[in-house]
Design an enzyme around this catalytic site. Sequence first.
Site, PDB file in Angstrom:
ATOM      1  N   GLN A 106      16.172   5.371 -48.827  1.00 50.57           N
ATOM      2  CA  GLN A 106      15.768   4.116 -48.176  1.00 50.57           C
ATOM      3  C   GLN A 106      14.336   4.256 -47.681  1.00 50.57           C
ATOM      4  O   GLN A 106      13.727   3.306 -47.234  1.00 50.57           O
ATOM      5  CB  GLN A 106      16.679   3.808 -46.987  1.00 50.57           C
ATOM      6  CG  GLN A 106      18.137   3.667 -47.354  1.00 50.57           C
ATOM      7  CD  GLN A 106      19.000   3.594 -46.104  1.00 50.57           C
ATOM      8  OE1 GLN A 106      19.323   2.519 -45.620  1.00 50.57           O
ATOM      9  NE2 GLN A 106      19.368   4.760 -45.580  1.00 50.57           N
TER      10      GLN A 106
ATOM     11  N   VAL B 254      10.311   4.848 -47.519  1.00 52.20           N
ATOM     12  CA  VAL B 254       9.187   4.316 -48.309  1.00 52.20           C
ATOM     13  C   VAL B 254       7.971   5.241 -48.188  1.00 52.20           C
ATOM     14  O   VAL B 254       6.883   4.904 -48.628  1.00 52.20           O
ATOM     15  CB  VAL B 254       8.829   2.883 -47.828  1.00 52.20           C
ATOM     16  CG1 VAL B 254       9.986   1.937 -48.088  1.00 52.20           C
ATOM     17  CG2 VAL B 254       8.447   2.849 -46.345  1.00 52.20           C
TER      18      VAL B 254
ATOM     19  N   HIS C 119      14.032   0.887 -51.206  1.00 52.02           N
ATOM     20  CA  HIS C 119      13.244  -0.047 -50.391  1.00 52.02           C
ATOM     21  C   HIS C 119      11.767  -0.023 -50.743  1.00 52.02           C
ATOM     22  O   HIS C 119      10.930  -0.489 -49.959  1.00 52.02           O
ATOM     23  CB  HIS C 119      13.442   0.265 -48.887  1.00 52.02           C
ATOM     24  CG  HIS C 119      14.851   0.009 -48.428  1.00 52.02           C
ATOM     25  ND1 HIS C 119      15.332   0.410 -47.217  1.00 52.02           N
ATOM     26  CD2 HIS C 119      15.887  -0.592 -49.043  1.00 52.02           C
ATOM     27  CE1 HIS C 119      16.597   0.053 -47.098  1.00 52.02           C
ATOM     28  NE2 HIS C 119      16.963  -0.547 -48.200  1.00 52.02           N
TER      29      HIS C 119
ATOM     30  N   CYS D 214       0.194  -7.779 -55.151  1.00 51.82           N
ATOM     31  CA  CYS D 214      -0.183  -9.143 -54.760  1.00 51.82           C
ATOM     32  C   CYS D 214       1.079  -9.923 -54.374  1.00 51.82           C
ATOM     33  O   CYS D 214       2.091  -9.879 -55.077  1.00 51.82           O
ATOM     34  CB  CYS D 214      -0.888  -9.856 -55.923  1.00 51.82           C
ATOM     35  SG  CYS D 214      -1.229 -11.587 -55.545  1.00 51.82           S
TER      36      CYS D 214
ATOM     37  N   CYS E  82       0.990 -12.995 -57.421  1.00 49.21           N
ATOM     38  CA  CYS E  82       1.244 -12.744 -58.862  1.00 49.21           C
ATOM     39  C   CYS E  82       1.932 -11.407 -59.104  1.00 49.21           C
ATOM     40  O   CYS E  82       2.300 -11.086 -60.228  1.00 49.21           O
ATOM     41  CB  CYS E  82      -0.080 -12.815 -59.642  1.00 49.21           C
ATOM     42  SG  CYS E  82      -1.211 -11.446 -59.290  1.00 49.21           S
TER      43      CYS E  82
ATOM     44  N   GLY F 111      20.336  11.559 -42.563  1.00 55.27           N
ATOM     45  CA  GLY F 111      19.262  10.960 -41.770  1.00 55.27           C
ATOM     46  C   GLY F 111      19.230   9.451 -41.825  1.00 55.27           C
ATOM     47  O   GLY F 111      18.164   8.840 -41.801  1.00 55.27           O
ATOM     48  N   THR F 112      20.437   8.840 -41.881  1.00 53.72           N
ATOM     49  CA  THR F 112      20.461   7.373 -41.888  1.00 53.72           C
ATOM     50  C   THR F 112      21.527   6.878 -40.924  1.00 53.72           C
ATOM     51  O   THR F 112      22.611   7.439 -40.813  1.00 53.72           O
ATOM     52  CB  THR F 112      20.706   6.804 -43.302  1.00 53.72           C
ATOM     53  OG1 THR F 112      20.759   5.375 -43.226  1.00 53.72           O
ATOM     54  CG2 THR F 112      21.983   7.335 -43.930  1.00 53.72           C
ATOM     55  N   SER F 113      21.179   5.802 -40.229  1.00 58.35           N
ATOM     56  CA  SER F 113      22.121   5.244 -39.244  1.00 58.35           C
ATOM     57  C   SER F 113      23.232   4.470 -39.932  1.00 58.35           C
ATOM     58  O   SER F 113      24.186   4.049 -39.299  1.00 58.35           O
ATOM     59  CB  SER F 113      21.373   4.327 -38.274  1.00 58.35           C
ATOM     60  OG  SER F 113      20.712   3.314 -39.020  1.00 58.35           O
TER      61      SER F 113
HETATM   62  N1  APR Z   1      17.616  14.988 -38.749  1.00 59.68           N
HETATM   63  C1  APR Z   1      18.685  14.221 -39.109  1.00 59.68           C
HETATM   64  N2  APR Z   1      18.864  12.950 -38.679  1.00 59.68           N
HETATM   65  C2  APR Z   1      17.930  12.452 -37.837  1.00 59.68           C
HETATM   66  C3  APR Z   1      16.797  13.192 -37.413  1.00 59.68           C
HETATM   67  C4  APR Z   1      16.664  14.513 -37.902  1.00 59.68           C
HETATM   68  N3  APR Z   1      15.633  15.300 -37.552  1.00 59.68           N
HETATM   69  N4  APR Z   1      16.065  12.400 -36.575  1.00 59.68           N
HETATM   70  C5  APR Z   1      16.712  11.217 -36.488  1.00 59.68           C
HETATM   71  N5  APR Z   1      17.828  11.255 -37.231  1.00 59.68           N
HETATM   72  C6  APR Z   1      18.805  10.192 -37.478  1.00 59.68           C
HETATM   73  C7  APR Z   1      19.039   9.262 -36.315  1.00 59.68           C
HETATM   74  O1  APR Z   1      20.134   9.754 -35.542  1.00 59.68           O
HETATM   75  C8  APR Z   1      19.411   7.951 -37.015  1.00 59.68           C
HETATM   76  O2  APR Z   1      20.824   7.821 -37.142  1.00 59.68           O
HETATM   77  O3  APR Z   1      18.260   9.395 -38.505  1.00 59.68           O
HETATM   78  C9  APR Z   1      18.807   8.083 -38.405  1.00 59.68           C
HETATM   79  C10 APR Z   1      17.667   7.108 -38.650  1.00 59.68           C
HETATM   80  O4  APR Z   1      18.222   5.830 -38.615  1.00 59.68           O
HETATM   81  P1  APR Z   1      17.261   4.561 -38.736  1.00 59.68           P
HETATM   82  O5  APR Z   1      16.105   4.711 -37.824  1.00 59.68           O
HETATM   83  O6  APR Z   1      18.165   3.351 -38.637  1.00 59.68           O
HETATM   84  O7  APR Z   1      16.663   4.647 -40.203  1.00 59.68           O
HETATM   85  P2  APR Z   1      17.399   4.261 -41.546  1.00 59.68           P
HETATM   86  O8  APR Z   1      18.860   4.516 -41.470  1.00 59.68           O
HETATM   87  O9  APR Z   1      16.630   4.906 -42.630  1.00 59.68           O
HETATM   88  O10 APR Z   1      17.143   2.685 -41.630  1.00 59.68           O
HETATM   89  C11 APR Z   1      17.591   2.073 -42.819  1.00 59.68           C
HETATM   90  O11 APR Z   1      16.642   0.009 -42.127  1.00 59.68           O
HETATM   91  O12 APR Z   1      14.883  -0.909 -41.038  1.00 59.68           O
HETATM   92  C12 APR Z   1      15.452  -0.747 -42.291  1.00 59.68           C
HETATM   93  O13 APR Z   1      14.407  -0.673 -44.381  1.00 59.68           O
HETATM   94  C13 APR Z   1      14.529   0.010 -43.185  1.00 59.68           C
HETATM   95  O14 APR Z   1      15.018   1.805 -44.682  1.00 59.68           O
HETATM   96  C14 APR Z   1      15.235   1.327 -43.385  1.00 59.68           C
HETATM   97  C15 APR Z   1      16.679   0.953 -43.166  1.00 59.68           C
END
Ligand code: APR
Length: 245
Positions: free
Chosen positions: A102, A104, A120, A128, A131, A188-190
Amino acid sequence: MITFPPELVHLLRKAARAAVLTGAGISQESGLRTFRDAQAGLWVQYRPEELATPRAFASTPKLVWDWYAHRRRAARGAQPNAGHYALVEMEKKVPNFTLITQNVDGLHHLAGSKKILELHGNILNVRCSQCGTFADDWSEETEEVPRCKKCNGLLRPNVVWFEESLPREQLEAAVRAARNCQVFFSIGTSGVVQPAAALAHAARNEGAVVVEINADPTPLTPNVDFAFHGKSGEILPELVKTVWG
Ligand code: APR
């Protein structure tokens, strides 16, 4: 030193197909802010959801352009961390490996991962808004948002904004990888933004083992087979070392 469950170690050693979804957390140890961390400096007053939208760009193009220019500078100044490199190693060990991100920031490319699906987009590319032509150069410090050399439309970052659809081929390939893998990692994603957040469930529904590596518990945590809460830059290298030496 983390002790990994033997059944996970054994499963990974013989895995032929793995899929990994990463989010902003894997780049946090490279010094890049995650989305739901508080913003910094002059951006502290804004939430990404207010800036990363077509509506925001239409009404305040310069503000949105400047936010991305700020984030591009940060991304350009960042280096992959041990978590990115551990996934490069994992890709060498698992015959059929797909990295879905996810993010960028381009750090997986920089680290040397090969099969990457950028759901993403990539903040380092600019196109652009009219276009769609990709710009090969543009000035970052401008009073006005730079314009397309071809049609004079406003340039925009090549990222997917809220309310926009994801690149179809990338998403379809990500769903295929999630459905066909034996092990699915969510790192590393929420796990709150769709459709990326649904990939782990798609994998699980097809019988894959799901592993979460994240600093904090997420809505996915109750549905995974293995959850490791901590820094991906610490956990991933130890996992790769334990499994593949
Ligand atoms: N190691 C592992 N996890 C980590 C670390 C780390 N060092 N630091 C933070 N985190 C976790 C946090 O606990 C959180 O759950 O990474 C997660 C980041 O979550 P978000 O900030 O929500 O990011 P993400 O999940 O990538 O967001 C998804 O949402 O805003 C849109 O397009 C945007 O791609 C993004 C998408």
